[in-house]
Design a protein around this motif. Structure first.
Motif, PDB file in Angstrom:
ATOM      1  N   LYS A 137       0.838  -1.213   0.000  1.00  0.00           N
ATOM      2  CA  LYS A 137       0.000   0.000   0.000  1.00  0.00           C
ATOM      3  C   LYS A 137       0.866   1.254   0.000  1.00  0.00           C
ATOM      4  CE  LYS A 137      -4.020  -2.097   2.173  1.00  0.00           C
ATOM      5  NZ  LYS A 137      -4.868  -2.148   3.373  1.00  0.00           N
ATOM      6  N   ARG A 138       1.949   1.205   0.792  1.00  0.00           N
ATOM      7  CA  ARG A 138       2.831   2.372   0.823  1.00  0.00           C
ATOM      8  C   ARG A 138       3.462   2.588  -0.557  1.00  0.00           C
ATOM      9  NH1 ARG A 138       6.228   0.828   4.672  1.00  0.00           N
ATOM     10  NH2 ARG A 138       4.540   0.944   6.183  1.00  0.00           N
ATOM     11  N   VAL A 140       2.278   1.833  -3.539  1.00  0.00           N
ATOM     12  CA  VAL A 140       1.385   2.299  -4.610  1.00  0.00           C
ATOM     13  C   VAL A 140       0.446   3.415  -4.138  1.00  0.00           C
ATOM     14  CG1 VAL A 140       1.465   0.125  -5.899  1.00  0.00           C
ATOM     15  CG2 VAL A 140      -0.363   0.493  -4.224  1.00  0.00           C
ATOM     16  N   THR A 141       0.746   3.989  -2.989  1.00  0.00           N
ATOM     17  CA  THR A 141      -0.150   5.040  -2.494  1.00  0.00           C
ATOM     18  C   THR A 141      -0.101   6.271  -3.401  1.00  0.00           C
ATOM     19  OG1 THR A 141      -0.907   6.153  -0.525  1.00  0.00           O
ATOM     20  CG2 THR A 141       1.458   6.148  -0.873  1.00  0.00           C
ATOM     21  N   LEU A 144      -2.832   6.463  -8.228  1.00  0.00           N
ATOM     22  CA  LEU A 144      -4.290   6.446  -8.119  1.00  0.00           C
ATOM     23  C   LEU A 144      -4.886   5.482  -9.144  1.00  0.00           C
ATOM     24  CD1 LEU A 144      -5.033  10.266  -7.726  1.00  0.00           C
ATOM     25  CD2 LEU A 144      -4.776   8.532  -5.937  1.00  0.00           C
ATOM     26  N   TYR A 150      -7.849  -1.324  -6.373  1.00  0.00           N
ATOM     27  CA  TYR A 150      -6.862  -1.409  -5.286  1.00  0.00           C
ATOM     28  C   TYR A 150      -6.778  -2.767  -4.574  1.00  0.00           C
ATOM     29  CZ  TYR A 150      -6.748   3.761  -5.589  1.00  0.00           C
ATOM     30  OH  TYR A 150      -6.630   5.057  -6.002  1.00  0.00           O
ATOM     31  N   VAL A 154      -3.199  -4.951  -4.524  1.00  0.00           N
ATOM     32  CA  VAL A 154      -2.480  -5.412  -3.335  1.00  0.00           C
ATOM     33  C   VAL A 154      -2.333  -6.933  -3.366  1.00  0.00           C
ATOM     34  CG1 VAL A 154      -2.514  -5.538  -0.812  1.00  0.00           C
ATOM     35  CG2 VAL A 154      -3.225  -3.423  -1.968  1.00  0.00           C
TER      36      VAL A 154
END
Lengths: 165, 774
Positions: A137-138, A140-141, A144, A150, A154
């Motif tokens: 998550k970090r 591909v944060t 958008l 999403y 993940v």
């Protein structure tokens, strides 16, 4: 509003970029972004222009292994550094494990953000093969996805990490 | 044989009578429990490799030899008269080829107007002129050199300001226009006799689509033949729009859309950019590309209307007895609205209902359909009001809904639904979320000071599909097939379901089916909107594949000298009494033979109403000190008939929920009232959900084929999953806090304001449990 910035600056220069392991000589103005150089001068359409102001991640490519927003990077500044785009991932007809995982886990819908998502995940897994969902998550944060793929992104990244181990 | 019939067509909440051509006979629907080998099983997207390798070509990616670039000059004023345009300095810039504006552009009909460059520009971003140049950079530079003399006029941008009589009147017929009215029963009497009445005002913000691929087109002329490549949800709609704008024959226009970077409703037809590209391309004799940038996209490419909604709801004898719902939508400069009162009219079996809906004009960009337009906004108001009423009369909100959800008839027409499994959605969702844990004052939170709550909401939407839709299936002598249909894949997985249905009905492997879509040279298919696609094109594809299979069996009967009745096609082979002959073998002596199957979607039953239903359940935690809402879990249950591809269907629901969470919590267009400028034109200021904003999403389907709907038993799934989430979240927040926030998005500021205001309120609109605040 259209940003009416006049095209200023010194004349075009010769620069050689190392893109996906190939030396590519182009003649560009110094203010050309890496994204425009890839798309307009080199015909590599994988990296997408979605915001052109460093807010969405759809143009993410790797420079010396680190993910960068190509729209926020000057092409001339990458001379002598290794640029990798989504087009460079598949080898000998085989997909990269991250690409395969994206298909298996349905980690895209329209697919417009996908090249950027994949490059961010590739960079993460190269740096740290052992990753958690939070790590993904970090990573591909800054990428958008308006379709909301999403959860599958993940899942795909974690599956690719598992396979690489 | 072809005949013409009248049929009832529903599109995004509005029903109309249309003519339809009936061709051929329909097939028996795939029965419940029928053994299908490809349909109903998870299948990877057929375009997966193209998308993960960067090879998928989008309109944005098209580069043609000699291609020029067009950019729009947009009004800096929310309302002004364009008195003079002087392009001479722009034309003098090297590389600039042409400038179009209202004094030199040919007439071009567009959405009821005769020109694409208005004399009176009506919002910041309205098109004033267009430049065509050798590069985008030169075109953009030239825009600043066009001199325009504007007479600035009074404006209004805000919905409630526009409703106010004292505000500038921006249209000769006023700012507020009647849009829809529905009445059944005796509402006045019902409110008079009620045991309890809740009256509340709800507001929703303008949501912007922000498709990743912005609107754009590339136009190419070859003699008098125009080809337009456009990022669109409706290639045939673009074709009609170009025909009207350019006054050229339908047959001389081809529209192509290969891969497409999202639409969410906003890409329903031709745009001014496509018309401009076509005009420049004709004038200059070379291809022209016109693509919006992100900021333009958020000024001029449409949005979900902000709404103001007043709901009165009455209970009698522990049931909902009446609902009155008045709604005002900010249409900007749009000529229609997406009616938010649709769910109030149709979702529940309530005897006394009065709804009135109004279109409000303002000096902002026009609305565009945005995934379940109107229903997302209206469901928020309706479902919050129902929870408020349930609280008032002390009944569980799900129990109250159950009393009104079981009817098998559409309350508007009185006709029977083809299938309705809403109550099953309740059962599945309640079980999955653990609804029995819900208490009127919320759940135990994860830490002191936090509040936790459960909420839910229901969904109704169309999705039954419609004619016309046609497909052809070519069966090659090697046993591979090409299915051709003029639909488009906007990211929903259409290519894959086309391949699945074709392969299933023909009896060959999916890998042997090539899908040709996105080209008006193919047979007509409807707009990819209104959750129409699967249920419209699916039956046509199945019929075309069955037709091809039938012809194949004729051939096989002749070649194999076996009676046709004993033959079937299975796994790419013709099978008879245990003997398998691969299709390629059947054609061995008929080398250049092509079997051509065709299929046409037949009309829906006139006696039935086709709807999709669903329910979402949300668990949230709220910090009353910061106003932050964290959604922990969403359970989404949908009743949409047969699921063709469980893999992509789940993705579709997750995507809908996530987009709805943006609408519920963070997405809000802000327009500066004095200047009319959109202050949130990019992702920096307009907050779409990121990966970190996504809760656990549980997706469940009542996977029951609707065999009365069409021969595939399918209904649409594009829009249902965005409809009930915001209401479920808002209801969960109210359950957590004991305080109702009635304006979306539920930003920390709004939540804090509501917490602040709560102790002072006495009954009425405010919640009586406000004293729980610490």
């Amino acid at each position: 509003m259209p940003r009416a910035t006049p095209v200023l600056g010194p004349a075009a220069v010769d620069v050689t970029l190392d893109v996906n392991g190939h030396a590519r000589a182009i003649h560009i103005r110094p203010q050309r972004t890496l994204l425009d150089a890839l798309r307009e001068d080199l015909g590599l359409m994988g990296a997408k222009k979605v915001c052109d102001e460093g807010t969405c991640g759809a143009c993410t490519v790797l420079v010396d292994g680190r993910p960068v927003y190509a729209c926020m990077t000057l092409a001339v500044a990458t001379a002598g550094r290794a640029v990798e785009t989504v087009e460079g991932l598949a080898h000998d007809g085989g997909l990269h494990p991250v690409q395969e995982a994206f298909i298996a886990h349905d980690a895209f819908q329209c697919g417009f953000c996908t090249p950027g998502q994949i490059m961010s995940v590739v960079a993460l897994l190269r740096a740290r093969p052992d990753v958690t969902a939070d790590d993904v998550k970090r990573a591909v944060t800054g990428n958008l996805c308006r379709c909301g793929a999403y959860p599958n992104i993940v899942a795909a990244a974690l599956a690719a990490a598992k396979r690489k181990k | 044989m072809t005949k013409v019939v009248r049929t009832r067509v529903e599109f995004e909440g509005s029903v109309s009578e249309e003519l339809a051509l009936v061709q051929g006979e329909d097939a028996e629907p795939w029965a419940q429990g029928e053994e299908l080998v490809i349909v109903g099983h998870p299948q990877r997207r057929v375009e997966g490799i193209a998308k993960v390798t960067g090879r998928a070509r989008y309109t944005h990616d098209l580069r043609l030899p000699g291609m020029l670039h067009a950019r729009m000059l947009r009004s800096p004023y929310p309302r002004a008269r364009v008195r003079r345009v002087d392009p001479s300095k722009a034309l003098a810039l090297p590389g600039v080829r042409s400038v179009l504006h209202r004094f030199n552009a040919p007439k071009a009909a567009f959405r009821g107007e005769e020109t694409i460059f208005r004399e009176e520009v009506r919002f910041v971003g309205d098109e004033v002129a267009a430049v065509c140049a050798d590069s985008e950079a030169i075109a953009e530079e030239a825009l600043a050199l066009i001199s325009v003399d504007y007479e600035v006029l009074p404006h209004v941008v805000d919905l409630e300001e526009a409703i106010d009589e004292a505000s500038p009147r921006i249209d000769e017929h006023g700012n507020v226009h009647d849009a829809d009215r529905h009445e059944r029963g005796d509402v006045r009497k019902a409110f008079k006799e009620a045991d309890a009445v809740v009256e509340a005002t709800y507001r929703t913000a303008t949501q912007m689509h922000n498709s990743f691929e912005t609107h754009g087109a590339v136009a190419v002329w070859d003699g008098d033949m125009l080809t337009v490549h456009e990022s669109t949800q409706h290639i045939f709609g673009v074709r009609r729009g170009l025909q009207a704008a350019l006054r050229i024959p339908y047959g001389r226009i081809r529209v192509v859309c290969d891969h497409m970077g999202g639409g969410f409703g906003s890409k329903g037809g031709v745009g001014k950019y496509s018309i401009v590209a076509a005009l420049f391309a004709r004038e200059l004799g070379t291809p022209v590309r016109c693509v919006l940038d992100r900021h333009e996209e958020n000024l001029a490419a449409g949005n979900r209307s902000a709404t103001l909604q007043k709901v009165r709801i009455a209970a009698k004898g522990g049931r909902i007895n009446a609902i009155a719902h008045d709604s005002w939508s900010n249409a900007g400069q749009g000529r229609w609205i997406a009616d938010p009162t649709g769910p109030t009219k149709s979702l529940y079996d309530v005897p006394n209902v009065l709804t009135r809906s109004y279109r409000v004009l303002a000096n902002t960009g026009s609305l565009a359909a945005f995934r379940a337009p109107g229903y997302v906004e209206g469901t928020f108001a309706l479902e919050c009001a129902i929870d408020e009423l349930a609280d008032r009369i002390g009944i569980d909100p799900l129990a109250l809904r159950r009393l009104h959800a079981a009817s098998d008839r559409d309350p508007i027409s009185g006709l029977r639904y083809s299938l309705k499994r809403l109550v099953d959605c309740y059962d599945i969702g309640a079980q999955e979320i653990g609804w029995s844990r819900r208490r009127p004052k919320g759940l135990r939170a994860s830490a002191p000071g936090l509040r936790r709550g459960l909420g839910m909401a229901s969904q109704i939407w169309s999705g039954g599909g419609t004619p016309p839709a046609y497909a052809t299936v070519h069966l090659n002598p090697d046993g591979t097939a090409v299915v051709r249909i003029g639909t488009q894949d906007i990211g929903t997985g259409t290519r894959t379901i086309v391949a699945q249905i074709c392969a299933e009905a023909l009896g060959i492997a999916m890998a042997d089916v090539r899908v040709e879509i996105g080209d008006t040279d193919s047979p007509y298919a409807p707009i990819s909107a209104g959750s129409l696609t699967v249920a419209s094109i699916g039956p046509a594809i199945r019929l075309a594949a069955m037709d091809a299979r039938d012809q194949l069996l004729d051939v096989a009967a002749g070649i194999l000298e076996v009676s046709k009745a004993e033959l079937r096609v299975e796994g790419g082979a013709v099978v008879s009494r245990g003997a398998r002959t691969p299709i390629a073998k059947v054609f061995e002596e008929l080398q250049n033979y092509t079997v051509i199957g065709k299929g046409a979607r037949l009309p829906n039953s006139e006696e039935l109403v086709l709807k999709t239903f669903g329910a979402h359940f949300a668990e949230v935690e709220v910090d009353p000190r910061t106003g932050e809402v964290v959604v922990d879990r969403v359970v989404a249950v949908h009743d949409v008939g047969r699921i063709v591809n469980p893999l992509t269907a789940r993705s579709q629901v997750e995507g809908g929920v996530i987009q709805a969470l943006g609408f519920a919590l963070s997405e809000e267009r802000v327009v500066d009232r004095p200047t009319g400028r959109v202050m949130t034109p990019g992702f920096e200021s307009y907050k779409v959900p990121t990966v970190k904003d996504v809760p656990k999403i549980v997706v469940r389907f009542v996977d029951a084929p609707d065999t009365c709907a069409n021969n595939t038993g399918t209904k649409g799934l594009g829009e249902p999953p965005i409809i009930p989430t915001a209401a479920a979240v808002a209801n969960a927040v109210a359950n957590a806090l004991g305080i109702r926030v009635r304006t979306l998005p539920l930003t920390p500021q709004r939540v804090l304001d509501a917490v602040e205001a709560a102790p002072a309120a006495k009954g009425g609109e405010a919640d009586r449990r406000g004293d729980r605040r610490s």
